[in-house]
Scaffold this active site. Structure first.
Site, PDB file in Angstrom:
ATOM      1  N   GLU A   1       0.856  -1.181   0.000  1.00  0.00           N
ATOM      2  CA  GLU A   1       0.000   0.000   0.000  1.00  0.00           C
ATOM      3  C   GLU A   1       0.890   1.229   0.000  1.00  0.00           C
ATOM      4  OE1 GLU A   1      -2.529   2.603   0.019  1.00  0.00           O
ATOM      5  OE2 GLU A   1      -2.809   2.406   2.181  1.00  0.00           O
ATOM      6  N   HIS A   2       0.355   2.347  -0.437  1.00  0.00           N
ATOM      7  CA  HIS A   2       1.113   3.595  -0.486  1.00  0.00           C
ATOM      8  C   HIS A   2       0.954   4.353   0.836  1.00  0.00           C
ATOM      9  CE1 HIS A   2       0.845   3.573  -5.131  1.00  0.00           C
ATOM     10  NE2 HIS A   2       2.095   3.353  -4.783  1.00  0.00           N
TER      11      HIS A   2
ATOM     12  N   TRP B   1      -5.541   3.908   0.517  1.00  0.00           N
ATOM     13  CA  TRP B   1      -6.556   2.953   0.054  1.00  0.00           C
ATOM     14  C   TRP B   1      -6.164   2.370  -1.294  1.00  0.00           C
ATOM     15  CZ3 TRP B   1     -11.756   5.889   1.380  1.00  0.00           C
ATOM     16  CH2 TRP B   1     -11.755   6.204   2.739  1.00  0.00           C
ATOM     17  N   HIS B   2      -4.880   2.020  -1.433  1.00  0.00           N
ATOM     18  CA  HIS B   2      -4.353   1.435  -2.665  1.00  0.00           C
ATOM     19  C   HIS B   2      -3.797   0.033  -2.419  1.00  0.00           C
ATOM     20  CE1 HIS B   2      -3.276   5.780  -4.203  1.00  0.00           C
ATOM     21  NE2 HIS B   2      -4.586   5.552  -4.192  1.00  0.00           N
ATOM     22  N   PRO B   3      -4.506  -0.859  -1.768  1.00  0.00           N
ATOM     23  CA  PRO B   3      -3.934  -2.181  -1.509  1.00  0.00           C
ATOM     24  C   PRO B   3      -3.780  -2.981  -2.798  1.00  0.00           C
ATOM     25  CG  PRO B   3      -6.257  -2.185  -0.915  1.00  0.00           C
ATOM     26  CD  PRO B   3      -5.898  -0.758  -1.257  1.00  0.00           C
TER      27      PRO B   3
END
Length: 532
Positions: free
Chosen positions: A294-295, A467-469
């Protein structure tokens, strides 16, 4: 009662909407799309600034929370996921970022010579989906269904931020999705005619009247049905009743948290994890749920000397006035996402490939606390190629339970080092002529926080979630990879995964555009299988 289809698509997010819509339009296959959330009917979904309110009310969110992040401040982090048609693409900040060619070179390396996943291979998919109103030529599409535009207007704070970065030595880059990512410039947004353009808008809605497409919402898929090693359908719950749907092909597009979760609930995954929850092993796949990326994001913010930006429009009469202006003209604060410019830079090597994405928010304070915002600028720094890895597991064998997951934010020391370096770089930007005269003082971390130790504590305390999984059903040519280069689940027949979970490594920036490119390539692969 069982219904039979050619293809079942599980999940109506960005990937699932594209897959179901394109299959229905481009083939005669009978397609069933199952989405656990509802329709994207709320007007706030379609107003560009409306996502900030949707994130507060939670109506279109799965309320997921990570395990405590002991490497940070010991607190869990919220990683809500989109719930409803369009998925995260219906509630996100709409940034359209392809990433860097080297991201996809690593994908190609992961699949060796078993598939074609380089940037050159995916570029035709980006071009075909894109309806870009700002750029043309060999790298962009103007006629695609996914509307991509630049901000209608750029406020004074964002203009000053862009000037500040150029004065600090970063080049102006009008198109970070073009020849190179490095530089500062206006954001590219999935907005058309002052309205959000999600994958539901672009790909699903044009196909919904097709007789070969069925869209069922509020349907929670609980299990993949197998006949031996062949996936033949799914079980799902709707209105409290259990249903079974059969199909020749089953496509999982439930996202990087729920795609591995569904596989494990269906007996596909690491043996120890399944045994721990009393789930019978159907197919040992050790990397299901592993390699979560994730970021991580950490802000630095400053208050402006005068009222500027969008803080005043967050509540009360100014908010209502902005809404009225939008409805009448399609312009004003409600027509923007509030993030109108972005920089991609390398704090260690100013001329090197970017390692950090810095989004410029024309407010100071916590964007999720609308009442607590003040006039100013927040520079949100994101490590775009984090080394840290986490996992997704099961809470229990109940299909309604949320997944257990650990993003392990900044768990690798190199990620923390890059983040601290990015904060120092942004402080230099804040001292450029373009910004120092309009900024009153640094709010966070504050001018007294100057040591590496102090900045590290700031990172641990204020780290936020993008919210970039990705990565939990990773694609690869090795035996432990979950899917092969054709996106088929290794060891199973007629079962596919097509979403961000298949990424061997995360892309350099917001992941919505690459996820749709994966889905687009997946459609082409699936069409070949349907013809066989």
């Amino acid at each position: 009662m069982s219904a039979s289809h050619d293809v079942i698509v599980i999940g109506g997010g960005s990937a699932g909407c594209l897959i179901a819509g394109r299959l229905a339009q481009e083939t005669e296959a009978d397609v069933l799309l199952l989405e656990a959330g509802g329709r994207d009917l709320d007007p706030l979904i379609h107003i560009p600034s409306g996502f900030s309110k949707l994130l507060q009310n939670g109506w279109f969110l799965w309320p997921y929370e990570s395990v405590p992040q002991t490497q940070l401040d010991g607190k869990p982090r919220l990683m809500h996921q989109g719930k409803g048609l369009g998925g995260g693409g219906s509630i996100n900040a709409m940034l359209y970022v392809r990433g860097q060619p080297r991201d996809y070179a690593r994908w190609q390396e992961a699949v060796s010579d078993t598939g074609q996943w380089s940037y050159a291979d995916l570029l035709p998919h980006f071009i075909a989906m894109e309806g870009n109103d700002s750029f043309a030529g060999p790298l962009h599409g103007a006629e695609g269904p996914l509307k991509v535009s630049q901000p209608i207007e750029i406020n004074a704070l964002n203009r000053a931020a862009m000037d500040g970065f150029t004065q600090a030595g970063l080049p102006y880059n009008a198109d970070y999705n073009g020849e190179g990512q490095r530089g500062v410039g206006p954001c590219k947004l999935t907005i058309g005619d002052a309205r959000r353009c999600s994958a539901a808008d672009a790909f699903l809605n044009p196909a919904q009247s097709r007789p070969n497409l069925t869209i069922n919402t509020h349907c929670l898929v609980t299990n993949i049905v197998f006949d031996g090693d062949r996936a033949i359908g799914v079980d799902y719950v709707h209105g409290g009743d259990t249903h079974r749907a059969l199909a020749g092909e089953v496509v999982i597009s439930a996202g990087a948290l729920n795609s591995p979760r569904l596989l494990m609930l269906s007996g596909v995954g690491p043996e120890a994890e399944l045994a721990r929850h009393g789930i019978g092993l159907r197919l040992a796949s050790p990397d299901v749920g592993q390699h979560l990326q994730e970021h991580p994001a950490v802000p630095i913010s400053a208050r402006s000397r005068h009222e500027m930006g969008y803080a005043r429009y967050a509540t009360g009469l100014p908010m209502l006035g902005a809404g009225a202006l939008y409805l009448l003209t399609g312009h004003g604060p409600a027509a923007t996402n509030g993030i109108e410019s972005v920089a991609f830079f390398n704090p260690d090597d100013p001329a090197g490939e970017p390692t950090v994405q810095c989004m410029h928010l024309a407010v100071a304070g916590n964007p999720t606390d609308q009442a607590g915002l003040t006039s100013g600028l927040t520079l949100e720094n994101v490590v775009i190629q984090p080394r840290s890895r986490g996992f997704v597991g099961l809470r229990d064998a109940d299909p309604t339970s949320a997944p257990v997951f650990d993003p392990n934010y900044l768990g690798d020391p190199e990620d923390m080092r890059v983040m601290v370096a990015s904060l120092r770089y942004c402080r230099e930007v804040l001292q450029t002529p373009a910004l120092r005269d309009i900024m009153e003082f640094e709010l966070s971390p504050g001018p007294d926080v100057n040591t590496d130790e102090g900045l590290i504590e700031h990172c641990k305390r204020t780290l936020t979630v993008n919210w970039h999984p990705v990565g939990t059903c990773r694609m690869g040519a090795d035996d432990e990879a979950v899917v092969d280069a054709s996106l088929r689940v290794r060891g199973a027949r007629n079962l596919w995964v097509m979403d961000a979970s298949i990424m061997p490594n995360i892309t350099s920036g917001n992941t919505n555009a690459p996820t749709m490119a994966i889905a687009s390539k997946g459609v082409d692969l699936l069409k070949v299988a349907l013809r066989a």
